[in-house]
Design an enzyme around this catalytic site. Structure first.
Site, short mmCIF file in Angstrom:
data_model
loop_
_atom_site.label_atom_id
_atom_site.label_comp_id
_atom_site.label_asym_id
_atom_site.label_seq_id
_atom_site.Cartn_x
_atom_site.Cartn_y
_atom_site.Cartn_z
N LYS A 1 -42.10 11.77 14.37
CA LYS A 1 -41.17 12.69 15.05
C LYS A 1 -41.67 13.00 16.45
CE LYS A 1 -39.66 14.51 10.63
NZ LYS A 1 -39.75 15.51 9.56
N GLN B 1 -42.69 20.99 8.78
CA GLN B 1 -42.74 19.86 7.84
C GLN B 1 -42.94 20.39 6.42
OE1 GLN B 1 -41.98 16.79 8.76
NE2 GLN B 1 -42.19 16.02 6.69
N ASP C 1 -33.44 21.17 11.72
CA ASP C 1 -33.38 20.55 10.39
C ASP C 1 -32.09 20.95 9.66
OD1 ASP C 1 -35.35 18.82 9.41
OD2 ASP C 1 -36.80 20.44 9.09
N1 GUN Z 1 -40.07 16.77 4.31
C1 GUN Z 1 -39.36 15.74 3.78
N2 GUN Z 1 -38.19 15.60 4.42
C2 GUN Z 1 -38.15 16.55 5.36
C3 GUN Z 1 -37.19 16.90 6.36
O1 GUN Z 1 -36.13 16.30 6.49
N3 GUN Z 1 -37.54 17.95 7.16
C4 GUN Z 1 -38.69 18.62 7.01
N4 GUN Z 1 -38.92 19.64 7.83
N5 GUN Z 1 -39.60 18.32 6.11
C5 GUN Z 1 -39.32 17.29 5.30
#
Ligand code: GUN
Length: 315
Positions: free
Chosen positions: A73, A117, A140
């Site tokens: 990311k 995350q 998100d």
């Molecule tokens: N952990 C697994 N998938 C995701 C996601 O799409 N966003 C976040 N913040 N954590 C995750």
């Protein structure tokens, strides 16, 4: 991508019976296209308005999979010319301290998007943390405010994986209007939101949606009816070739690590038995290189959108 407007290739065996081989919906290539579009947009915003999208990714602890996702990311944000911050916190950070950190970024005018995350360590209440994010910075789209807006068909931000799936359906020329869509999996991150999105009015939607889950009596009965089958079950190769209607479009959201190569690279498999499925479906997303790269791209798209909203940029 691989022949977005081309019919699937046709193969015949010696007896003259047709062997289907599905078109690959290559998310990695679509993601590249969208990132190129976003990069231009970021450049234009910088030149015209003197602002840049700001993204902070917060990682608590040292889970290797989470570290790898966050790295990807950050790399994407950096490549697009964002102002990006990687904030690593120890696994034993208190809930209170994490909430204070979120409050700091909520107030930081250089930050447009906040990503925490998941999963978080057990001593931290995940919901409490996610609800503390300013909904306007919730790239998100996990905050109940954004989930609610999605449900009534007025989203500010679309959740990233479902948004990536919808974009792949649109860009591969898949007809969704009136289609029978079957979703396997009911998670808050993928199953529920993609089901809601596919049933809304609008492009890449207007479908009739069925959601299957661990208590569904006969999953195959449903998957065999699907014109578009979206699988987010979290079980390696759960959906077999003979569960699929000939000619269906199959979207495999699974990311299951089944081993490592000699040089330590992760070997990934989806939730669909790909080799069987590709002989039945008309189009299918591979794993890796299908839905995965789209998720990060949609996060970038949400962050650009947040930046435009925060700076009152209406273009
Ligand atoms: N952990 C697994 N998938 C995701 C996601 O799409 N966003 C976040 N913040 N954590 C995750």
């Amino acid at each position: 991508m691989d022949g977005g407007d081309m019919p699937p290739r046709r193969f015949f065996c010696r007896k003259g019976e047709e062997i289907m081989s599905a078109k690959l919906i290559k998310g990695a290539e679509v993601a590249k296209e969208i990132r190129a579009e976003l990069k231009e947009e970021v450049q234009r915003i910088k030149e015209k308005y003197g602002v840049e999208p700001g993204l902070v990714t917060i990682l608590v602890g040292e889970n290797p999979a989470s570290q790898s996702y966050v790295r990807a990311k950050q790399k994407a944000a950096h490549d697009l010319g964002f102002y990006s911050v990687q904030d690593n916190q120890p696994a034993d950070i208190s809930e209170e301290a994490l909430l204070a950190l979120i409050d700091k970024y909520n107030k930081d005018p250089k930050i447009d998007g906040i990503l925490i995350q998941l999963p978080l360590p057990k001593h931290i209440n995940e919901n409490k943390v996610l609800y503390a994010i300013d909904p306007g910075k919730d790239v998100d789209a996990f905050h109940p405010f954004n989930v609610g807006k999605l449900m009534i068909g007025q989203p500010d931000y679309l959740p990233c994986t479902p948004a990536g799936i919808q974009e792949l359906l649109i860009r591969s020329g898949t007809e969704t209007s009136g289609a029978e869509v079957v979703v396997v999996g009911r998670s808050n991150i993928v199953g529920k939101p993609i089901a809601v999105m596919m049933m809304q009015k609008g492009p890449g939607a207007n479908a009739t949606v069925t959601v299957c889950h661990t208590r569904t009596k006969d999953v195959q009965f449903h998957t065999k009816r699907a014109d578009i089958l979206i699988v987010a079950a979290g079980v390696t190769e759960y959906v077999k070739g003979d569960w699929i209607k000939p000619g269906a479009v199959v979207i495999d959201v699974g990311v299951n690590e089944v081993g490592r190569t000699a040089d330590g690279k992760r070997i990934l498999k989806g939730d669909v038995a790909f080799d069987e499925a590709k002989e039945v479906a008309s189009a299918i997303t591979p794993v890796p290189g299908g839905v995965g790269p789209m998720t990060i791209t949609m996060l970038m798209k949400n962050t650009v959108r947040a930046c435009k909203v925060h700076n009152n940029i209406k273009e």
